[in-house]
Design an enzyme around this catalytic site. Structure first.
Site, mmCIF file in Angstrom:
data_model
loop_
_atom_site.group_PDB
_atom_site.id
_atom_site.type_symbol
_atom_site.label_atom_id
_atom_site.label_comp_id
_atom_site.label_asym_id
_atom_site.label_seq_id
_atom_site.Cartn_x
_atom_site.Cartn_y
_atom_site.Cartn_z
ATOM 1 N N ASP A 112 0.672 -0.769 -0.167
ATOM 2 C CA ASP A 112 0.283 0.148 -0.305
ATOM 3 C C ASP A 112 0.962 1.605 -0.200
ATOM 4 O O ASP A 112 2.405 1.384 0.520
ATOM 5 C CB ASP A 112 -0.224 0.059 1.432
ATOM 6 N N HIS A 143 4.448 -2.329 2.979
ATOM 7 C CA HIS A 143 4.268 -0.719 2.344
ATOM 8 C C HIS A 143 5.218 -0.774 1.822
ATOM 9 O O HIS A 143 6.154 -0.936 2.048
ATOM 10 C CB HIS A 143 3.681 -0.427 3.618
#
Length: 306
Positions: free
Chosen positions: A121, A276
């Site tokens: 993400d 991430h």
């Protein structure tokens, strides 16, 4: 009757004639293999009935024999040809074609198999995303990247790289600004369409994804009303069920990330791992090889979402 004695010169001529006749007879009965400077192939596997294959070049036995009759020495030209490299490239392409890609609405059908989806993400970032892509390539693994429109607009070349390497793309909003994104349905839809347009501008008008991940996930009740907009626009939201904790703290040590992974993965065959690739996630890069190694040791098969 007088016997005939060959002179010394006559003996030499006769010997040369016999040798020459033997050579011509031999080559007329079978194909001839002539080695090149860079010949790495096994002669036995290189001979065919009518043609000789060496370094990807074909020579007919008829042409070769004619040159022998003319007493010329034949040497095949050197060719920059590395058969091992070709096999490696072919193997790589085949692996890419066989990599498991599962439609998002079919994920639950695979619960009985041990499958892990690596999802990233908040990117793409200039400093972290390229390093993650390189690690994935080293392991011949693909991942699903949930991107922000604002960063795609800045780092379009990295977005292209993600896709060109065979990874999947999902939308993670344009701004990741909770107050703005969830101000109302109209603002939410605007961010969705804006990001969609940026993807098309960078990746081509035909590009389309139906993957969406809410910033912070879709766990809160107040986000339910926005799922209707996703449905209307042809998107499906996907959360996660395993974490490493890299989204909760900056510079979380790799060993701590692996520890959290092991704690949250227990009892799960179907794993959607949250990671991430934003600019501050350097330790995620450091942790990724050990994460992949652990999942492989637990016999997980890797896949991407589509």
């Amino acid at each position: 009757m007088h016997g005939y004695r060959l002179t010394k010169r006559g003996k030499i001529v006769l010997t040369m004639f016999i040798i020459l006749f033997s050579i011509i007879s031999t080559y007329s009965l079978r194909p001839i293999v002539i080695a090149s400077d860079n010949d790495n192939l096994n002669n036995k596997s290189s001979i065919e009935t009518n043609h000789t294959i060496k370094s990807n070049i074909y020579y007919s036995t008829k042409d070769i024999k004619a040159n022998i009759d003319d007493m010329r020495i034949i040497k095949m030209p050197k060719v920059d040809f590395n058969i091992n490299q070709i096999h490696e490239d072919t193997s790589k392409n085949n692996n890419e074609e066989k990599f498991l890609s599962i439609p998002i609405d079919k994920v639950t059908d695979y619960k009985e198999r041990k499958i892990a989806f690596l999802t990233f993400d908040d990117g793409p970032s200039k400093n972290v995303t390229p390093l993650i892509l390189d690690i994935l390539d080293e392991y011949n693994i693909k991942a699903t990247f949930f991107v922000l429109g604002v960063l795609c607009d800045k780092n379009g070349n990295i977005l292209k790289d993600i896709v060109s390497r065979g990874n999947s793309i999902g939308i993670h909003s344009y701004s990741h600004n909770y107050k703005k994104l969830f101000a109302n349905k109209e603002e939410f839809k605007n961010e969705l369409i804006l990001t969609e347009n940026i993807l098309k501008e960078i990746l081509g008008e035909e590009y389309k994804t139906r993957l969406f991940r809410f910033p912070g996930g879709s766990f809160e009740d107040y986000k339910s009303k926005y799922k209707d907009i996703l449905y209307e626009e042809g998107y499906i939201s996907i959360d996660w069920n395993v974490i490493t904790g890299d989204g909760e703290r900056i510079n979380l040590l790799p060993e701590e990330q692996l520890k959290i992974l092991k704690a949250t993965i227990k009892g799960k065959n179907h794993v959607i791992l949250l990671l991430h690739d934003s600019a501050t996630k350097q330790t995620t890069v450091e942790a990724l090889p050990s994460i992949i190694d652990y999942l492989k040791s637990q016999e997980y098969e890797f896949a991407i979402l589509e």
